[in-house]
Scaffold this active site. Structure first.
Site, PDB file in Angstrom:
ATOM      1  N   GLU A   1     -25.678  87.749 -34.041  1.00 47.58           N
ATOM      2  CA  GLU A   1     -25.860  86.297 -34.010  1.00 47.58           C
ATOM      3  C   GLU A   1     -26.634  85.880 -35.256  1.00 47.58           C
ATOM      4  OE1 GLU A   1     -26.976  84.267 -30.310  1.00 47.58           O
ATOM      5  OE2 GLU A   1     -28.510  83.188 -31.454  1.00 47.58           O
TER       6      GLU A   1
ATOM      7  N   TYR B   1     -25.782  76.769 -33.028  1.00 47.73           N
ATOM      8  CA  TYR B   1     -25.581  75.324 -33.150  1.00 47.73           C
ATOM      9  C   TYR B   1     -26.963  74.704 -33.044  1.00 47.73           C
ATOM     10  CZ  TYR B   1     -22.552  71.261 -32.180  1.00 47.73           C
ATOM     11  OH  TYR B   1     -21.843  70.091 -32.231  1.00 47.73           O
TER      12      TYR B   1
ATOM     13  N   ALA C   1     -30.252  72.513 -32.420  1.00 47.77           N
ATOM     14  CA  ALA C   1     -30.605  71.666 -31.278  1.00 47.77           C
ATOM     15  C   ALA C   1     -30.147  70.232 -31.534  1.00 47.77           C
ATOM     16  CB  ALA C   1     -32.107  71.704 -31.049  1.00 47.77           C
TER      17      ALA C   1
ATOM     18  N   HIS D   1     -21.104  78.647 -31.655  1.00 44.14           N
ATOM     19  CA  HIS D   1     -21.840  78.119 -30.502  1.00 44.14           C
ATOM     20  C   HIS D   1     -21.575  76.612 -30.453  1.00 44.14           C
ATOM     21  CE1 HIS D   1     -25.078  81.541 -30.495  1.00 44.14           C
ATOM     22  NE2 HIS D   1     -23.907  81.979 -30.915  1.00 44.14           N
TER      23      HIS D   1
ATOM     24  N   ARG E   1     -25.205  74.313 -22.691  1.00 42.88           N
ATOM     25  CA  ARG E   1     -25.715  72.956 -22.500  1.00 42.88           C
ATOM     26  C   ARG E   1     -26.527  72.550 -23.721  1.00 42.88           C
ATOM     27  NH1 ARG E   1     -30.794  71.764 -18.875  1.00 42.88           N
ATOM     28  NH2 ARG E   1     -31.673  72.645 -20.779  1.00 42.88           N
TER      29      ARG E   1
ATOM     30  N   HIS F   1     -33.065  80.975 -15.650  1.00 38.43           N
ATOM     31  CA  HIS F   1     -33.325  79.976 -16.687  1.00 38.43           C
ATOM     32  C   HIS F   1     -34.679  79.317 -16.407  1.00 38.43           C
ATOM     33  CE1 HIS F   1     -32.848  75.971 -18.669  1.00 38.43           C
ATOM     34  NE2 HIS F   1     -32.348  76.738 -19.631  1.00 38.43           N
TER      35      HIS F   1
ATOM     36  N   LYS G   1     -20.350  78.223 -13.218  1.00 36.06           N
ATOM     37  CA  LYS G   1     -19.990  78.209 -14.647  1.00 36.06           C
ATOM     38  C   LYS G   1     -18.889  79.235 -14.929  1.00 36.06           C
ATOM     39  CE  LYS G   1     -23.408  79.323 -17.663  1.00 36.06           C
ATOM     40  NZ  LYS G   1     -24.586  79.095 -18.530  1.00 36.06           N
TER      41      LYS G   1
ATOM     42  N   GLN H   1     -29.872  85.978 -22.481  1.00 37.64           N
ATOM     43  CA  GLN H   1     -31.040  85.611 -23.277  1.00 37.64           C
ATOM     44  C   GLN H   1     -31.834  86.893 -23.556  1.00 37.64           C
ATOM     45  OE1 GLN H   1     -34.148  83.281 -21.193  1.00 37.64           O
ATOM     46  NE2 GLN H   1     -33.865  81.763 -22.776  1.00 37.64           N
TER      47      GLN H   1
ATOM     48  N   GLN I   1     -43.840  85.068 -33.529  1.00 41.68           N
ATOM     49  CA  GLN I   1     -42.538  84.437 -33.320  1.00 41.68           C
ATOM     50  C   GLN I   1     -42.024  84.742 -31.899  1.00 41.68           C
ATOM     51  OE1 GLN I   1     -39.492  86.292 -35.658  1.00 41.68           O
ATOM     52  NE2 GLN I   1     -38.613  84.320 -36.203  1.00 41.68           N
TER      53      GLN I   1
HETATM   54  P1  FAD Z   1     -26.622  75.562 -18.124  1.00 42.18           P
HETATM   55  O1  FAD Z   1     -25.754  76.689 -17.741  1.00 42.18           O
HETATM   56  O2  FAD Z   1     -26.089  74.187 -17.982  1.00 42.18           O
HETATM   57  O3  FAD Z   1     -27.988  75.684 -17.300  1.00 42.18           O
HETATM   58  C1  FAD Z   1     -29.113  74.854 -17.611  1.00 42.18           C
HETATM   59  C2  FAD Z   1     -29.973  74.674 -16.352  1.00 42.18           C
HETATM   60  O4  FAD Z   1     -29.296  73.832 -15.420  1.00 42.18           O
HETATM   61  C3  FAD Z   1     -30.254  75.983 -15.610  1.00 42.18           C
HETATM   62  O5  FAD Z   1     -31.557  75.914 -15.075  1.00 42.18           O
HETATM   63  C4  FAD Z   1     -29.217  75.977 -14.502  1.00 42.18           C
HETATM   64  O6  FAD Z   1     -29.606  76.740 -13.367  1.00 42.18           O
HETATM   65  C5  FAD Z   1     -29.138  74.491 -14.180  1.00 42.18           C
HETATM   66  N1  FAD Z   1     -27.829  74.099 -13.623  1.00 42.18           N
HETATM   67  C6  FAD Z   1     -26.622  74.483 -14.058  1.00 42.18           C
HETATM   68  N2  FAD Z   1     -25.639  73.928 -13.297  1.00 42.18           N
HETATM   69  C7  FAD Z   1     -26.269  73.160 -12.376  1.00 42.18           C
HETATM   70  C8  FAD Z   1     -25.821  72.335 -11.320  1.00 42.18           C
HETATM   71  N3  FAD Z   1     -24.503  72.174 -11.067  1.00 42.18           N
HETATM   72  N4  FAD Z   1     -26.752  71.684 -10.561  1.00 42.18           N
HETATM   73  C9  FAD Z   1     -28.081  71.824 -10.821  1.00 42.18           C
HETATM   74  N5  FAD Z   1     -28.560  72.609 -11.816  1.00 42.18           N
HETATM   75  C10 FAD Z   1     -27.667  73.260 -12.576  1.00 42.18           C
HETATM   76  N6  FAD Z   1     -29.124  76.497 -27.730  1.00 42.18           N
HETATM   77  C11 FAD Z   1     -28.746  75.703 -28.779  1.00 42.18           C
HETATM   78  O7  FAD Z   1     -29.137  74.522 -28.846  1.00 42.18           O
HETATM   79  N7  FAD Z   1     -27.919  76.208 -29.768  1.00 42.18           N
HETATM   80  C12 FAD Z   1     -27.454  77.482 -29.733  1.00 42.18           C
HETATM   81  O8  FAD Z   1     -26.705  77.902 -30.627  1.00 42.18           O
HETATM   82  C13 FAD Z   1     -27.839  78.349 -28.653  1.00 42.18           C
HETATM   83  N8  FAD Z   1     -27.380  79.627 -28.560  1.00 42.18           N
HETATM   84  C14 FAD Z   1     -27.699  80.393 -27.467  1.00 42.18           C
HETATM   85  C15 FAD Z   1     -27.172  81.685 -27.369  1.00 42.18           C
HETATM   86  C16 FAD Z   1     -27.452  82.483 -26.262  1.00 42.18           C
HETATM   87  C17 FAD Z   1     -26.844  83.867 -26.168  1.00 42.18           C
HETATM   88  C18 FAD Z   1     -28.319  81.985 -25.230  1.00 42.18           C
HETATM   89  C19 FAD Z   1     -28.665  82.838 -24.031  1.00 42.18           C
HETATM   90  C20 FAD Z   1     -28.865  80.703 -25.340  1.00 42.18           C
HETATM   91  C21 FAD Z   1     -28.562  79.888 -26.443  1.00 42.18           C
HETATM   92  N9  FAD Z   1     -29.070  78.581 -26.572  1.00 42.18           N
HETATM   93  C22 FAD Z   1     -28.707  77.788 -27.640  1.00 42.18           C
HETATM   94  C23 FAD Z   1     -30.063  78.073 -25.624  1.00 42.18           C
HETATM   95  C24 FAD Z   1     -29.446  77.247 -24.451  1.00 42.18           C
HETATM   96  O9  FAD Z   1     -28.821  76.092 -24.974  1.00 42.18           O
HETATM   97  C25 FAD Z   1     -30.599  76.874 -23.528  1.00 42.18           C
HETATM   98  O10 FAD Z   1     -31.078  78.022 -22.872  1.00 42.18           O
HETATM   99  C26 FAD Z   1     -30.355  75.733 -22.570  1.00 42.18           C
HETATM  100  O11 FAD Z   1     -31.627  75.348 -22.008  1.00 42.18           O
HETATM  101  C27 FAD Z   1     -29.454  76.071 -21.372  1.00 42.18           C
HETATM  102  O12 FAD Z   1     -28.173  76.249 -21.768  1.00 42.18           O
HETATM  103  P2  FAD Z   1     -27.061  76.828 -20.722  1.00 42.18           P
HETATM  104  O13 FAD Z   1     -25.785  76.778 -21.436  1.00 42.18           O
HETATM  105  O14 FAD Z   1     -27.517  78.104 -20.154  1.00 42.18           O
HETATM  106  O15 FAD Z   1     -27.140  75.679 -19.617  1.00 42.18           O
END
Ligand code: FAD
Length: 289
Positions: free
Chosen positions: A17, A49, A51, A77, A107, A151, A167, A178, A214
């Site tokens: 990554e 991607y 923030a 991403h 998300r 999360h 999902k 993560q 960090q």
């Molecule tokens: P989701 O899967 O939507 O989950 C977010 C929260 O909402 C969780 O607590 C989940 O339990 C909850 N949730 C989900 N569905 C529901 C529902 N139906 N009802 C109620 N609650 C729900 N961020 C960036 O900005 N850019 C990047 O490039 C980036 N790369 C990443 C790469 C990896 C490998 C990882 C692990 C994370 C990365 N992130 C990145 C961080 C990520 O965007 C954050 O962790 C963000 O807070 C959650 O994203 P998600 O896709 O897991 O969200």
């Protein structure tokens, strides 16, 4: 090529990554590093991607270059934050035209200047909604994020697993975790989600400890725990960044070797754009020929 097909056909899969240059930095700065990463033979390179979508064109441009000029499979991403459906569809169209077949659908985190960001203003509230939309295009291999310790926003780990199941059911091909620093978290997580009917491959995300501060900041933000063994290392080498870096490289290599020996499909390495240290980790983990 779709990364899920690579995962199905070889083991271990090596994913890197990287992040694109910040907005005011010339995009060319990343290309020097890419040459060095190529020499390490990764199976794919994913591009983050920023923030709030702050690097969206850079992400696609870099992912596209990785594929067309360096001949390495790439993954862009993509986050829901701040995007309306039309904009998402435009970006998906561009990716498709550029021959990009792999997307990590997220998300996203709130923009840095808006910590209380209201996600209800976005076209998609959760990553699962974005996954469903991308899946409907029938063109892309879709990866999604998974959290071995839950999360940070989830009140209960079980809630997070239930959301993860939704999902995955919306069209995820494989998951990437993560960061975590204790492999038992990964092994238990894979077993636990399997009990909840999630059976797609789970690539462990490995974050090397290049600098203690960090890592502490990242863990504070993401809610990841730091095992006592690593806390001791950080204390021992505080004030000695070179020795911390060496110890961090060794720690990551041990984590990687143990994960692969015990059945992980491969490694998704958070390289922090550091090809030299990445090489050292892979060498120590016997992943370089
Ligand atoms: P989701 O899967 O939507 O989950 C977010 C929260 O909402 C969780 O607590 C989940 O339990 C909850 N949730 C989900 N569905 C529901 C529902 N139906 N009802 C109620 N609650 C729900 N961020 C960036 O900005 N850019 C990047 O490039 C980036 N790369 C990443 C790469 C990896 C490998 C990882 C692990 C994370 C990365 N992130 C990145 C961080 C990520 O965007 C954050 O962790 C963000 O807070 C959650 O994203 P998600 O896709 O897991 O969200």
């Amino acid at each position: 090529m779709k990364i899920i097909d690579i995962i199905k056909s070889k083991k271990p899969v090596l994913g890197f990554e990287i992040f694109p240059p910040k907005q005011n930095t010339p995009i060319e700065t990343i290309y020097n590093s890419l040459e060095k990463f190529k020499a390490l033979n990764p199976d794919y390179i994913s591009v983050t991607y920023g923030a709030g979508g702050s690097t969206k064109r850079n992400t696609i441009d870099v992912a596209s270059k990785i594929k067309s000029e360096y001949g390495i499979e790439s993954m862009a991403h993509f986050t829901c934050v701040c995007h309306q459906e039309e904009e998402i569809d435009n970006l998906l169209e561009i990716m498709s035209e550029e021959g990009l077949e792999n997307i990590l659908a997220l998300r996203g985190d709130p923009p840095r200047d808006k910590p209380d960001y209201d996600f209800t203003g976005c076209a998609y509230r959760y990553a699962s909604d974005l996954v469903r939309h991308i899946h409907s295009k029938n063109k892309f291999c879709i990866a999604a994020a998974a959290y071995t310790e839950g999360h940070v926003e989830s009140a209960r780990i079980l809630d997070d697993i239930k959301h993860l199941k939704i999902k995955v059911d919306h069209g995820v091909d494989f998951l990437i975790t993560q960061l975590f620093f204790d492999n038992r978290l990964y092994f238990d997580f894979v077993e636990r989600i399997s009990d909840h009917g999630i059976s797609c491959p789970v690539m462990p995300g490995i974050m090397p400890v290049f600098a203690a501060d960090q890592i502490k900041t990242m863990c504070l933000r993401s809610g990841c725990s730091i095992p006592a063994k690593l806390v001791l290392l950080m204390d021992k080498y505080s004030g000695n960044p070179d020795d911390m870096l060496k110890a961090g490289i060794e720690y990551a290599a041990e984590q990687i070797s143990e994960l692969i020996e015990n059945g992980a499909p491969g490694i998704h390495l958070y390289t922090m754009n550091r090809p030299v240290s990445t090489r050292k980790i892979l060498r120590a983990a016997n992943l370089l020929s």
